[in-house]
Design an enzyme around this catalytic site. Structure first.
Site, PDB file in Angstrom:
ATOM      1  N   ARG A 151       0.814  -1.222   0.000  1.00 34.48           N
ATOM      2  CA  ARG A 151       0.000   0.000   0.000  1.00 34.48           C
ATOM      3  C   ARG A 151       0.847   1.272   0.000  1.00 34.48           C
ATOM      4  NH1 ARG A 151      -2.439  -3.648  -1.138  1.00 34.48           N
ATOM      5  NH2 ARG A 151      -4.385  -4.483  -0.325  1.00 34.48           N
ATOM      6  N   SER A 201     -10.724   1.319   3.446  1.00 40.89           N
ATOM      7  CA  SER A 201     -10.030   0.583   4.503  1.00 40.89           C
ATOM      8  C   SER A 201      -9.228   1.561   5.346  1.00 40.89           C
ATOM      9  CB  SER A 201      -9.093  -0.465   3.896  1.00 40.89           C
ATOM     10  OG  SER A 201      -9.817  -1.452   3.206  1.00 40.89           O
ATOM     11  N   GLU A 277      -4.205   3.530   6.367  1.00 40.40           N
ATOM     12  CA  GLU A 277      -4.229   3.461   4.905  1.00 40.40           C
ATOM     13  C   GLU A 277      -4.899   4.727   4.383  1.00 40.40           C
ATOM     14  OE1 GLU A 277      -6.166   0.560   1.492  1.00 40.40           O
ATOM     15  OE2 GLU A 277      -5.316  -0.352   3.294  1.00 40.40           O
TER      16      GLU A 277
END
Length: 281
Positions: A151, A201, A277
């Site tokens: 990520r 998320s 995130e």
């Protein structure tokens, strides 16, 4: 247009933020004291490239697909199902744009963006040589220059706007591609709170140790007993606790309070560091 805008930003020394589709973004209740560049219609090109020089891989014929950074992932997958472009189903259900998934190396349990990327073209909104110099053109990054992490993108220049991306896709039957995308979407709908507004998320899956690898962030939140916990109009989803729902009147500070609560308790009670995130603006 981007060159003109970049010169103005440099001359006036204006802080700026590049905004895609905003699906993983939490905007402050007090706003943002600068320029927001909405990039959802900067480059919407999409099609196979003329140079089809990819070798056959694992018995599959592969092609190069070029997409503008502004193309929504939903539009890309719809076109993939029509044309028979296989291998992109891991993106199904991600509500962002090509630029967003490249910047964040977005993905699911089926794979990450970096696994299918061949090349990226980026325009930097920040000049290295001052406002009066000739502004640089697009910078090209080929696969061998990629530096991705989970990520995270480690090589895009500061102030970089993703202009275009080239993907490796499999030649497949349109019906099979459509069926696969539908399967993934159905699974996401069954397990994630898609009927409520969220900022995506919230936490990356943390690494507990080198031996255990990554652990699902929702399991950590559940272990803390925070599934369904609410502050103001924001609530950890009972369906999937790594999502924070806006129940209708949530403020950004409500969401931020829940995030900080989970982070501090995970660190103190479990010795686990939770990293966001979601991006704060």
């Amino acid at each position: 247009d981007l060159q003109w805008l970049a010169r103005g930003i440099s001359i006036e020394e204006i802080p700026f933020f590049i905004f895609g589709l905003g699906s993983n973004l939490l905007v402050s209740d007090t706003g943002y004291p600068g320029l927001v560049i909405r990039a959802n219609r900067v480059n919407l090109e999409m099609g196979l490239t003329l140079s089809q020089d990819l070798e056959e891989s694992s018995g599959k014929v592969q092609l190069k697909l070029r997409t503008g950074g502004s193309v929504a992932i939903s539009s890309l997958l719809r076109k993939a199902a029509q044309e028979g472009w296989g291998g992109l189903d891991f993106l199904a259900g991600i509500p962002g744009s090509v630029g967003g998934v490249v910047t964040m190396n977005a993905g699911t349990h089926l794979g990450e963006t970096q696994n299918r990327l061949e090349k990226i073209e980026v325009y930097s909104m920040i000049s290295d040589c001052g406002a009066t110099s000739q502004w640089k053109e697009l910078t090209e990054f080929k696969k061998e220059k990629f530096k991705f992490q989970y990520r995270k993108n480690l090589f895009l220049p500061r102030g970089g706007l993703v202009w275009a991306a080239e993907w490796r896709v499999d030649v497949s039957e349109p019906k099979k591609v459509e069926e696969r995308i539908r399967e993934v979407l159905a699974r996401r709908k069954a397990t994630q709170p898609v009927d409520y507004p969220t900022c995506g998320s919230v936490f990356k899956n943390p690494k507990i140790s080198e031996q255990t690898g990554l652990v699902s962030a929702w399991k950590v939140i559940d272990q803390l007993g925070l599934r369904g916990y609410r502050v103001g109009g924001a609530q950890f989803s009972e369906k999937h606790s790594n999502f924070i729902l806006n129940l209708g009147n949530a403020s950004a500070s409500d969401v931020r309070t829940l995030i900080q609560l989970a982070k501090s308790r995970a660190q103190f009670e479990l010795g686990i560091f939770l990293e966001e995130e979601v991006i704060y603006l």
